[in-house]
Scaffold this motif. Structure first.
Motif, PDB file in Angstrom:
ATOM      1  N   PHE A   8       0.830  -1.202   0.000  1.00 30.08           N
ATOM      2  CA  PHE A   8       0.000   0.000   0.000  1.00 30.08           C
ATOM      3  C   PHE A   8       0.869   1.258   0.000  1.00 30.08           C
ATOM      4  CE2 PHE A   8      -2.295   3.392   2.220  1.00 30.08           C
ATOM      5  CZ  PHE A   8      -3.417   3.480   1.408  1.00 30.08           C
ATOM      6  N   ARG A   9       0.478   2.218  -0.823  1.00 27.17           N
ATOM      7  CA  ARG A   9       1.115   3.538  -0.843  1.00 27.17           C
ATOM      8  C   ARG A   9      -0.001   4.574  -0.870  1.00 27.17           C
ATOM      9  NH1 ARG A   9       5.206   3.925  -5.721  1.00 27.17           N
ATOM     10  NH2 ARG A   9       5.265   6.047  -4.901  1.00 27.17           N
ATOM     11  N   ALA A  10      -0.002   5.440   0.120  1.00 28.38           N
ATOM     12  CA  ALA A  10      -1.094   6.406   0.245  1.00 28.38           C
ATOM     13  C   ALA A  10      -1.231   7.288  -0.997  1.00 28.38           C
ATOM     14  CB  ALA A  10      -0.873   7.280   1.483  1.00 28.38           C
ATOM     15  N   ASP A  11      -0.101   7.620  -1.633  1.00 31.07           N
ATOM     16  CA  ASP A  11      -0.162   8.498  -2.798  1.00 31.07           C
ATOM     17  C   ASP A  11      -0.644   7.772  -4.057  1.00 31.07           C
ATOM     18  OD1 ASP A  11       2.171   7.022  -2.666  1.00 31.07           O
ATOM     19  OD2 ASP A  11       3.365   8.483  -3.784  1.00 31.07           O
ATOM     20  N   HIS A  12      -0.820   6.434  -3.962  1.00 28.66           N
ATOM     21  CA  HIS A  12      -1.327   5.663  -5.101  1.00 28.66           C
ATOM     22  C   HIS A  12      -2.540   4.830  -4.707  1.00 28.66           C
ATOM     23  CE1 HIS A  12       1.938   6.465  -8.013  1.00 28.66           C
ATOM     24  NE2 HIS A  12       2.733   6.486  -6.951  1.00 28.66           N
ATOM     25  N   LYS A  13      -3.227   5.226  -3.642  1.00 33.02           N
ATOM     26  CA  LYS A  13      -4.303   4.390  -3.123  1.00 33.02           C
ATOM     27  C   LYS A  13      -5.443   4.203  -4.120  1.00 33.02           C
ATOM     28  CE  LYS A  13      -6.647   8.145  -0.615  1.00 33.02           C
ATOM     29  NZ  LYS A  13      -7.153   8.584   0.712  1.00 33.02           N
ATOM     30  N   ASP A  14      -5.748   5.216  -4.900  1.00 32.50           N
ATOM     31  CA  ASP A  14      -6.841   5.100  -5.864  1.00 32.50           C
ATOM     32  C   ASP A  14      -6.484   4.112  -6.970  1.00 32.50           C
ATOM     33  OD1 ASP A  14      -8.323   6.924  -4.452  1.00 32.50           O
ATOM     34  OD2 ASP A  14      -7.693   8.646  -5.649  1.00 32.50           O
ATOM     35  N   GLU A  15      -5.247   4.193  -7.465  1.00 26.54           N
ATOM     36  CA  GLU A  15      -4.822   3.262  -8.502  1.00 26.54           C
ATOM     37  C   GLU A  15      -4.788   1.834  -7.981  1.00 26.54           C
ATOM     38  OE1 GLU A  15      -3.413   6.091  -7.677  1.00 26.54           O
ATOM     39  OE2 GLU A  15      -2.396   7.064  -9.365  1.00 26.54           O
ATOM     40  N   ILE A  16      -4.335   1.666  -6.734  1.00 30.27           N
ATOM     41  CA  ILE A  16      -4.283   0.330  -6.131  1.00 30.27           C
ATOM     42  C   ILE A  16      -5.688  -0.236  -5.996  1.00 30.27           C
ATOM     43  CG2 ILE A  16      -3.745  -0.931  -4.010  1.00 30.27           C
ATOM     44  CD1 ILE A  16      -1.369   0.993  -3.640  1.00 30.27           C
ATOM     45  N   ALA A  17      -6.633   0.604  -5.562  1.00 26.10           N
ATOM     46  CA  ALA A  17      -8.017   0.165  -5.412  1.00 26.10           C
ATOM     47  C   ALA A  17      -8.619  -0.244  -6.757  1.00 26.10           C
ATOM     48  CB  ALA A  17      -8.850   1.261  -4.765  1.00 26.10           C
ATOM     49  N   GLN A  18      -8.300   0.483  -7.798  1.00 29.25           N
ATOM     50  CA  GLN A  18      -8.812   0.162  -9.129  1.00 29.25           C
ATOM     51  C   GLN A  18      -8.249  -1.161  -9.628  1.00 29.25           C
ATOM     52  OE1 GLN A  18      -7.884   3.599 -11.528  1.00 29.25           O
ATOM     53  NE2 GLN A  18      -9.274   4.943 -10.377  1.00 29.25           N
ATOM     54  N   ARG A  19      -6.958  -1.394  -9.382  1.00 26.77           N
ATOM     55  CA  ARG A  19      -6.360  -2.665  -9.816  1.00 26.77           C
ATOM     56  C   ARG A  19      -6.950  -3.834  -9.024  1.00 26.77           C
ATOM     57  NH1 ARG A  19      -1.632   0.640 -10.383  1.00 26.77           N
ATOM     58  NH2 ARG A  19      -0.933   0.217  -8.250  1.00 26.77           N
ATOM     59  N   ARG A  20      -7.184  -3.615  -7.729  1.00 26.82           N
ATOM     60  CA  ARG A  20      -7.799  -4.658  -6.923  1.00 26.82           C
ATOM     61  C   ARG A  20      -9.207  -4.969  -7.424  1.00 26.82           C
ATOM     62  NH1 ARG A  20      -7.833  -2.230  -2.143  1.00 26.82           N
ATOM     63  NH2 ARG A  20      -9.964  -1.498  -2.395  1.00 26.82           N
ATOM     64  N   MET A  21      -9.966  -3.950  -7.725  1.00 29.62           N
ATOM     65  CA  MET A  21     -11.331  -4.137  -8.211  1.00 29.62           C
ATOM     66  C   MET A  21     -11.329  -4.913  -9.522  1.00 29.62           C
ATOM     67  SD  MET A  21     -14.251  -1.248  -9.017  1.00 29.62           S
ATOM     68  CE  MET A  21     -13.946  -0.491  -7.418  1.00 29.62           C
ATOM     69  N   ALA A  22     -10.412  -4.570 -10.410  1.00 30.47           N
ATOM     70  CA  ALA A  22     -10.330  -5.261 -11.698  1.00 30.47           C
ATOM     71  C   ALA A  22      -9.953  -6.727 -11.508  1.00 30.47           C
ATOM     72  CB  ALA A  22      -9.323  -4.558 -12.602  1.00 30.47           C
ATOM     73  N   LYS A  23      -9.073  -6.978 -10.547  1.00 31.63           N
ATOM     74  CA  LYS A  23      -8.639  -8.345 -10.269  1.00 31.63           C
ATOM     75  C   LYS A  23      -9.789  -9.194  -9.749  1.00 31.63           C
ATOM     76  CE  LYS A  23      -5.503 -11.588  -9.264  1.00 31.63           C
ATOM     77  NZ  LYS A  23      -4.676 -12.285 -10.263  1.00 31.63           N
ATOM     78  N   MET A  24     -10.626  -8.601  -8.906  1.00 36.22           N
ATOM     79  CA  MET A  24     -11.694  -9.355  -8.247  1.00 36.22           C
ATOM     80  C   MET A  24     -12.998  -9.395  -9.040  1.00 36.22           C
ATOM     81  SD  MET A  24     -11.248  -8.153  -4.284  1.00 36.22           S
ATOM     82  CE  MET A  24      -9.733  -8.493  -3.356  1.00 36.22           C
ATOM     83  N   MET A  25     -13.124  -8.566 -10.051  1.00 36.76           N
ATOM     84  CA  MET A  25     -14.385  -8.471 -10.786  1.00 36.76           C
ATOM     85  C   MET A  25     -14.880  -9.806 -11.338  1.00 36.76           C
ATOM     86  SD  MET A  25     -16.711  -6.305 -11.349  1.00 36.76           S
ATOM     87  CE  MET A  25     -15.786  -4.824 -10.885  1.00 36.76           C
ATOM     88  N   PRO A  26     -13.991 -10.708 -11.792  1.00 37.94           N
ATOM     89  CA  PRO A  26     -14.493 -11.981 -12.354  1.00 37.94           C
ATOM     90  C   PRO A  26     -15.214 -12.872 -11.354  1.00 37.94           C
ATOM     91  CG  PRO A  26     -12.265 -11.532 -13.135  1.00 37.94           C
ATOM     92  CD  PRO A  26     -12.545 -10.533 -12.062  1.00 37.94           C
ATOM     93  N   ILE A  27     -15.053 -12.648 -10.045  1.00 38.44           N
ATOM     94  CA  ILE A  27     -15.716 -13.537  -9.086  1.00 38.44           C
ATOM     95  C   ILE A  27     -16.952 -12.899  -8.450  1.00 38.44           C
ATOM     96  CG2 ILE A  27     -13.516 -14.644  -8.543  1.00 38.44           C
ATOM     97  CD1 ILE A  27     -13.759 -13.294  -5.722  1.00 38.44           C
ATOM     98  N   VAL A  28     -17.328 -11.714  -8.868  1.00 33.23           N
ATOM     99  CA  VAL A  28     -18.541 -11.091  -8.327  1.00 33.23           C
ATOM    100  C   VAL A  28     -19.752 -11.951  -8.673  1.00 33.23           C
ATOM    101  CG1 VAL A  28     -20.061  -9.087  -8.440  1.00 33.23           C
ATOM    102  CG2 VAL A  28     -17.588  -8.774  -8.404  1.00 33.23           C
ATOM    103  N   SER A  29     -20.573 -12.229  -7.669  1.00 32.96           N
ATOM    104  CA  SER A  29     -21.737 -13.104  -7.858  1.00 32.96           C
ATOM    105  C   SER A  29     -22.716 -12.509  -8.860  1.00 32.96           C
ATOM    106  CB  SER A  29     -22.451 -13.321  -6.516  1.00 32.96           C
ATOM    107  OG  SER A  29     -21.629 -14.039  -5.622  1.00 32.96           O
ATOM    108  N   VAL A  30     -23.186 -13.390  -9.739  1.00 33.66           N
ATOM    109  CA  VAL A  30     -24.209 -13.018 -10.720  1.00 33.66           C
ATOM    110  C   VAL A  30     -25.361 -14.000 -10.565  1.00 33.66           C
ATOM    111  CG1 VAL A  30     -24.757 -12.745 -13.162  1.00 33.66           C
ATOM    112  CG2 VAL A  30     -22.474 -12.101 -12.304  1.00 33.66           C
ATOM    113  N   GLU A  31     -26.562 -13.486 -10.437  1.00 31.82           N
ATOM    114  CA  GLU A  31     -27.727 -14.344 -10.224  1.00 31.82           C
ATOM    115  C   GLU A  31     -27.872 -15.351 -11.358  1.00 31.82           C
ATOM    116  OE1 GLU A  31     -32.541 -13.945  -9.356  1.00 31.82           O
ATOM    117  OE2 GLU A  31     -31.301 -12.152  -9.641  1.00 31.82           O
TER     118      GLU A  31
END
Length: 226
Positions: A8-31
């Motif tokens: 984690f780097r505070a000055d890059h927290k938004d970019e880190i969050a976006q990369r994490r979201m992209a990484k996890m998006m394939p497992i988001v539950s879909v009805e």
């Protein structure tokens, strides 16, 4: 499907969050579709109460928490009581988690299964404070060794703490006789030693003795019993 948090780097927290979201998006539950899980390996920062249960906070991920059901939390604390206690009592230690988790349609992550392992400040796994004392001595002396891992072996079965690999052509298994060990356990250790091709070194901290002198590196001790 493996998630290991990036530093984690505070000055890059938004970019880190976006990369994490992209990484996890394939497992988001879909009805209507099969629920998918991701495997996470991370350092535990803390287990904390949430408004309606508990959550896992991992290091380097201060803005994204993993929910834990009450039933799983109770089983976790019971099953890994020793590992959590060691991590609390040992300065510089780390508690490593390997867990599967899913993400609901709301974006909330929930732990499915989890296992914990305690490692010291050099990231070497240890099971007891006596293990830690011996490992610290080996590292301080710049010894070469392989750390024994229990894997699925039960805690009642004897296991060398480490195997020294710098004794010439010999290998030396280092055993720690845990204080209060039963006669059956001690007998099992002796049987393990007698049936092994490795030399053996033993320490019995229960009798108040300091750590015995370790076999000198670079020299064979084939004539020694221990």
């Amino acid at each position: 499907m493996l998630y290991i948090p990036e530093s984690f780097r505070a000055d890059h927290k938004d970019e880190i969050a976006q990369r994490r979201m992209a990484k996890m998006m394939p497992i988001v539950s879909v009805e209507g579709k099969v629920r998918r899980l991701m495997l996470m390996i991370a350092e535990v920062k803390e287990f904390a109460p949430s408004k309606y249960g508990h959550k896992l906070i991992v290091k380097h991920v201060p803005d994204f928490h993993f929910m834990i059901s009450d039933d799983l939390y109770r089983r976790l604390v019971k099953r890994f009581e020793l590992e959590i206690g060691l991590a609390n009592a040992t300065p510089g230690s780390h508690l490593i988690a390997i867990a599967t988790f899913g993400i609901g349609s709301t974006g909330v992550a929930s732990i499915e299964e989890i296992s914990l392992m305690c490692v010291n400040d050099n990231w070497i796994p240890f099971e007891t404070m006596y293990d830690q004392m011996l490992l610290t001595t080996l590292v301080d002396q710049s010894r070469h060794f392989v750390k024994s891992m229990r894997y699925n072996l039960p805690s009642t079965s004897p296991l060398a703490c480490a195997v020294l690999t710098d004794i010439g052509k010999s290998l030396v298994a280092a055993y720690i006789m845990q204080p209060g060990a039963s006669n059956d356990y001690l007998t099992a250790v002796d049987a393990l030693i007698s049936g092994s091709d490795l030399q053996a070194w033993k320490w019995e901290p229960g009798n108040g003795a300091p750590i015995p002198t370790l076999p000198f590196p670079g020299l064979s001790n084939e004539n020694d019993d221990e």
